[in-house]
Design an enzyme around this catalytic site. Sequence first.
Site, mmCIF file in Angstrom:
data_model
loop_
_atom_site.group_PDB
_atom_site.id
_atom_site.type_symbol
_atom_site.label_atom_id
_atom_site.label_comp_id
_atom_site.label_asym_id
_atom_site.label_seq_id
_atom_site.Cartn_x
_atom_site.Cartn_y
_atom_site.Cartn_z
ATOM 1 N N ARG A 10 -114.008 34.998 10.420
ATOM 2 C CA ARG A 10 -113.545 33.941 9.521
ATOM 3 C C ARG A 10 -114.143 32.569 9.847
ATOM 4 O O ARG A 10 -113.482 31.542 9.790
ATOM 5 C CB ARG A 10 -112.008 33.874 9.518
ATOM 6 C CG ARG A 10 -111.380 35.079 8.823
ATOM 7 C CD ARG A 10 -109.877 34.967 8.808
ATOM 8 N NE ARG A 10 -109.371 34.891 10.175
ATOM 9 C CZ ARG A 10 -108.218 34.349 10.518
ATOM 10 N NH1 ARG A 10 -107.437 33.824 9.608
ATOM 11 N NH2 ARG A 10 -107.830 34.335 11.779
ATOM 12 N N TRP A 44 -100.870 45.208 -1.192
ATOM 13 C CA TRP A 44 -101.628 44.403 -0.233
ATOM 14 C C TRP A 44 -101.946 45.154 1.048
ATOM 15 O O TRP A 44 -102.251 44.562 2.075
ATOM 16 C CB TRP A 44 -100.901 43.081 0.051
ATOM 17 C CG TRP A 44 -100.903 42.180 -1.151
ATOM 18 C CD1 TRP A 44 -101.565 42.397 -2.328
ATOM 19 C CD2 TRP A 44 -100.216 40.933 -1.315
ATOM 20 N NE1 TRP A 44 -101.340 41.362 -3.209
ATOM 21 C CE2 TRP A 44 -100.503 40.449 -2.617
ATOM 22 C CE3 TRP A 44 -99.374 40.178 -0.489
ATOM 23 C CZ2 TRP A 44 -99.987 39.243 -3.102
ATOM 24 C CZ3 TRP A 44 -98.867 38.979 -0.977
ATOM 25 C CH2 TRP A 44 -99.172 38.518 -2.259
ATOM 26 N N ILE A 56 -89.283 29.086 -1.074
ATOM 27 C CA ILE A 56 -89.697 30.478 -1.313
ATOM 28 C C ILE A 56 -89.696 31.299 -0.031
ATOM 29 O O ILE A 56 -89.867 32.509 -0.057
ATOM 30 C CB ILE A 56 -91.068 30.500 -2.011
ATOM 31 C CG1 ILE A 56 -91.049 29.631 -3.275
ATOM 32 C CG2 ILE A 56 -91.505 31.889 -2.383
ATOM 33 C CD1 ILE A 56 -89.970 30.005 -4.289
ATOM 34 N N HIS A 101 -100.248 25.045 -3.496
ATOM 35 C CA HIS A 101 -101.618 25.459 -3.181
ATOM 36 C C HIS A 101 -102.541 24.265 -3.053
ATOM 37 O O HIS A 101 -103.737 24.411 -2.833
ATOM 38 C CB HIS A 101 -102.126 26.437 -4.232
ATOM 39 C CG HIS A 101 -101.251 27.646 -4.347
ATOM 40 N ND1 HIS A 101 -100.198 27.705 -5.211
ATOM 41 C CD2 HIS A 101 -101.235 28.801 -3.648
ATOM 42 C CE1 HIS A 101 -99.575 28.859 -5.066
ATOM 43 N NE2 HIS A 101 -100.190 29.540 -4.127
HETATM 44 N N1 GLN Z 1 -91.713 34.521 1.104
HETATM 45 C C1 GLN Z 1 -93.114 34.348 1.076
HETATM 46 C C2 GLN Z 1 -93.481 32.978 1.612
HETATM 47 O O1 GLN Z 1 -92.788 32.055 1.353
HETATM 48 C C3 GLN Z 1 -93.663 34.499 -0.310
HETATM 49 C C4 GLN Z 1 -95.134 34.254 -0.380
HETATM 50 C C5 GLN Z 1 -95.814 34.779 -1.641
HETATM 51 O O2 GLN Z 1 -95.209 35.024 -2.626
HETATM 52 N N2 GLN Z 1 -97.102 34.915 -1.650
HETATM 53 O O3 GLN Z 1 -94.465 32.803 2.272
HETATM 54 ZN ZN ZN Z 2 -95.780 33.064 -4.222
#
Ligand code: GLN
Ligand code: ZN
Length: 772
Positions: free
Chosen positions: A15, A575, A445, A708
């Site tokens: 990487r 994934w 999230i 992002h």
């Molecule tokens: N729970 C995960 C996070 O907050 C969700 C990430 C995702 O949906 N790509 O990192």
């Molecule tokens: Zn997400």
Amino acid sequence: MKTNVLGYPRIGAKRELKKVSERYWKGTATKTELVEMGKQLKLSNWKLMQNAGIDLIPSNDFSFYDQVLDATLTYGCIPARYQKIKEKESQLDLYFAMARGLQNNEFDVTAMEMTKWFDTNYHYLVPEFTANQEFELFSLKPVHEFKEALAHNITTKPVVLSPVTYLLLGKEKEGGFNRIDLLDNLLPVFYKLIEGLVDAGATYIQIDEPCLALDITDKDREAIKKLYSTLAYKFPELNVILTSYFDCYGDNLETVLQLPVHALHLDLVRCSLQLDDILNATNFKNDKILSLGIIDGRNIWKTNFEDTIATIKKVEAQIGKDNVWLATSCSLLHSPYDLDLEESEEALPVSVKQWLAFAKQKVDELVTLKKLAAGDASKEVLTKLVDNTRALKAKKESSIIHNAAVKARLSLLTAKDSERNAEFLSRQKIQKDQLKLPAYPTTTIGSFPQTKEVRSWRSKFKKKELSLDAYNQLIKQEIEETIRFQEKIGLDVLVHGECERNDMVEYFGEKLEGFAISNFGWVQSYGSRAVKPPILFGDVSRPVPMTVKWSDYAQSLSSKVVKGMLTGPVTILQWSFVRNDQSRSETCKQIALAIRDEVNDLEEVGLQAIQVDEPAIREGLPLRKEHWSAYLSWAVESFKIATSGVADKTQIHTHMCYCEFNDIIQHIANLDADVITIETSRSKMDLLNVFVDFKYPNEIGPGVYDIHSPRVPEVSEIEELLQKASKLLPVDNIWVNPDCGLKTRDWPETKLALENLVQAAKTMRSKLETAY
Ligand code: GLN
Ligand code: ZN
């Protein structure tokens, strides 16, 4: 017979590109360092393929961020908001501004939208078109890369994204036109590019036309005919390789067979049946080379030499040796670099390793297959054949793959196992009473910033420089700080922060039986971000709880509701590198049962809200609609198996990112999650309309902060998004949250953004009160 590689990974075996790009963005690496790293990476790929004996070596498959964004620069389709940057900054900085947004004293622009590349976990930047979109040959990257290789005496095959697929992958930014009608504006620029390549000495060009794996319209097909017939007319000497992948040509086949191209590439991994369709087609005139994509570019299992040789022989017999090439099924962008780097027996046992091939090994397989097909009986080649046969036989019979208890449990599943007890509306009432959250409840999230420090604990622990106790202590501290932070800024539903997780799928892969983990099996996800998919080789089960300890601890610290955090079965499947010896649906349900055990255990220790992330549900959709319902049925069932073991009072959340929900909204509703959080901020709530039109019944958190990009949204921006959402949805059903996990962000910007988010929710609440 030629060997044809469609593209090679570009992030560096360790990487390297990620590291230097991120330093460049921070201002701690120079542009020269970054560009030099790019040169090194390209050269080492070219050299590797040249030394292995590959005939058609790709160029312009390298990218500093994304190949579609590269095409946007090549075709000069720069959205107006970057105009000032275009005038003042270098092309590279303009490029990164488009990819990531730019916020400094002088500029404040958002990034371009990102979405999944077909059914992969790679994300591209979505081209934006206006009604009278003009194009220009703005970047000559494809030509420069061809010359760069030539300077090292390597004649490459430039890879160019077709203007038709380019247009189809983009978005109309205003109404009143169909983007495919822009082809007439774009074609002159495209031909100029091809002219540049031909002048530089290119004789083969790979034109990527993966939209041929999709359901497209007659109009799109007409555009394709026009493109290739003009191309053949203008460049009669040029060998065009028409390249599509990820699925069959399907009902585009008839069109495709008429196109005046030199070679036609077939992804035989994703669609093996099309070979006979083509050979038997009445309009297959045997005037084209067939590039047989027999090496899986999307997975890591060894190619079965015996079967493949049989296929090659069959095609040769029908169309002649000279008309057959051997190729990777798609670009190796989706494969990890090099299996030889995997030295740790602990992570990746030899018993599993012997079944695998990464990009470098795939290149070698390709060359070996060519030799075998040509009847090479040298000891070296025959040994490779024998080894291959032996490894695959061992795999079939291996006891580490088959687990009778798992198979038995799966066979006992009934419909009841995938239904909650009560309907959503009753559950909602129970949950509102139980959780006592304010209107516009705020949450995140799941992940919080993963600082260098946090990552260093993990790596020290893995290297045994840190004891388990010491490591756990640090994680506990971090969880406590994360909880206190959330309490302090006033979030309503808290999370433990996921600091113990390297990656939302890999973490579970490490804990579940049936998975192995590589050390360097990185695959690019977007820009500088890469993921390391676990290797799912056998029947899946959960020997012990995986997350309960941490969530339980987090909840013990606070009187607020803490949300447990899991990855869903479809996403774990999607994934991972998945075994190819049984159906994906069966494998997915095995994972679902393991997650169900975890969900039930979280409830048991007192978690009142549990999130089961399914960001990958949409990307798992087959590319052609005819196969959708079969997939959706087992995908939805798997999610429900995982989440239906809990009582009505337990609030199940789910989260999805970058999802075009339009055509699958019924199935999203069928998941019957109590709350869904989605990505909507980059699209300014556009994505929400689907939920509104559909009258999505359950609660929903439309992301109001684009995580992002390093940009911090203003309170007023968030409020505006919430106002918009409130006009569209019942206020009772709205949650306030970022659009994804905060793992890649820094603490200072996270703090500012979340403070603004909480403030915006508060303002919205006070407006509600005054309205009463
Ligand atoms: N729970 C995960 C996070 O907050 C969700 C990430 C995702 O949906 N790509 O990192
Ligand atoms: Zn997400």
